[in-house]
Design a protein around this motif. Structure first.
Motif: not given
Length: 336
Positions: A83-87, A93-100, A112-117
């Motif tokens: 939830k915090k990640f998606i928010s 947020n650049p530092n969080v988007l870069e995880i994707l 599988k769910e991580g890949q979905l993100l």
């Protein structure tokens, strides 16, 4: 350091928390490199930074407990609850988007769910990136200019840099607190009566029925810019040169990444094309004047991308919520 070396490091006792913490372990959806390694700008002395996403427990979601993120400062590991990640992603947020947007080879754990993100990263992208990438980068770059130029620039020019840094925050302040116009809070340079200063920053305030606490916070944020400059001004120039070059490298990288986001090219954390160029900045290959010129050029490109972006004004919250429900349903069975 290769990815296999990092994976081996994660299997040591130092990272035992990844396996033993009840909110991590098999709950982790994504675990990936961050920092210089993720960007491709690491050197032999670079630290290993780890970032990730984990799904909250049923108790976190339905019970009395709550969870936003796990942090281990010793290893510089941060793992966000879903939830915090998606928010944070919805706020660009650049530092969080870069995880994707890290390279597939840099993924240390991916479900599988991580890949979905990661496959749906575009759902989080909007014009909010103009402010999250641009305002942060330009404000920090002005601070960098102040730090690099402090020994050679006259006092009046340094004062102008500080003013530009504060003005760069104004849109953020207007969004964060009760909005105000430039006429209601006006900052400008004028002659100073202080013997040690040629000019200084002045402020005219003409507010009515304005929340006192908001005004206090606005003043505090502006004051912090002045204080931060003062701290930079007292550092040892030679000692800090490598640090400032690294800082400049990461800020230019941020502008490049943000420009690509606004151009509809997605999130590309690893800077394959610019890797050698960014490393040259880190190594101090360019003079400060050359560095400032490059900053101006990358800011220009960013502004052009912002003016012409086809990204929506805000993310598609409904589709993002559907994605969240799909992930929670897959793992915890909600909605079945």
């Amino acid at each position: 350091m290769g990815i296999q070396d990092i994976k081996d490091r994660l299997n040591t006792d130092k990272y035992e928390f990844l396996r033993t913490d009840p909110r991590l372990g098999e709950n982790i959806l994504i675990l990936t490199t961050a920092g210089s390694i993720a960007y491709g700008t690491n050197v032999d002395t670079s630290d290993i930074d780890i970032r990730g996403v984990t799904i909250e427990t049923k108790q976190d979601l339905l019970g009395l407990s709550s969870f936003e993120q796990f942090e281990d400062r010793i290893t510089d590991t941060v793992i966000y609850g879903l939830k915090k990640f998606i928010s944070l992603c919805l706020d660009s947020n650049p530092n969080v988007l870069e995880i994707l947007g890290t390279k597939d080879e840099h993924l240390l754990v991916i479900t599988k769910e991580g890949q979905l993100l990661r496959d749906n990263a575009d759902l989080f992208l909007s014009k909010k990136a103009i402010h999250s990438f641009g305002n942060y980068a330009t404000a920090q770059l002005r601070r960098l200019k102040n730090a690099l130029a402090r020994d050679s620039y006259p006092q009046a020019e340094k004062e102008q840099h500080i003013l530009e840094s504060i003005l760069g925050q104004m849109e953020h302040l207007k969004r964060t607190y009760k909005s105000f116009t430039n006429e209601e809070i006006n900052l400008y340079i004028d002659q100073s009566d202080k013997p040690e200063m040629e000019t200084e920053i002045f402020i005219d305030i003409n507010l009515k029925h304005y929340p006192l606490r908001d005004l206090k916070n606005i003043y505090s944020d502006m004051s912090n810019v002045v204080k931060n400059y003062s701290k930079l001004n007292h550092r040892n120039n030679k000692k800090d040169e490598p640090h400032l070059n690294k800082h400049a490298m990461h800020l230019i990288r941020l502008l490049i990444t943000g420009t690509e986001v606004l151009e509809g090219k997605g999130i590309n954390t690893y800077r394959e094309k610019e890797r050698e160029f960014l490393l040259d900045i880190r190594k101090g290959k360019y003079s400060y004047n050359e560095l400032f010129e490059m900053v101006d050029e990358y800011e220009r490109r960013f502004r052009l991308a912002a003016e012409n972006t086809s990204l929506p004004d805000k993310p598609d919250y409904k589709r993002v919520e559907e994605l969240m429900l799909e992930i929670y349903s897959n793992i915890w069975g909600f909605g079945r």
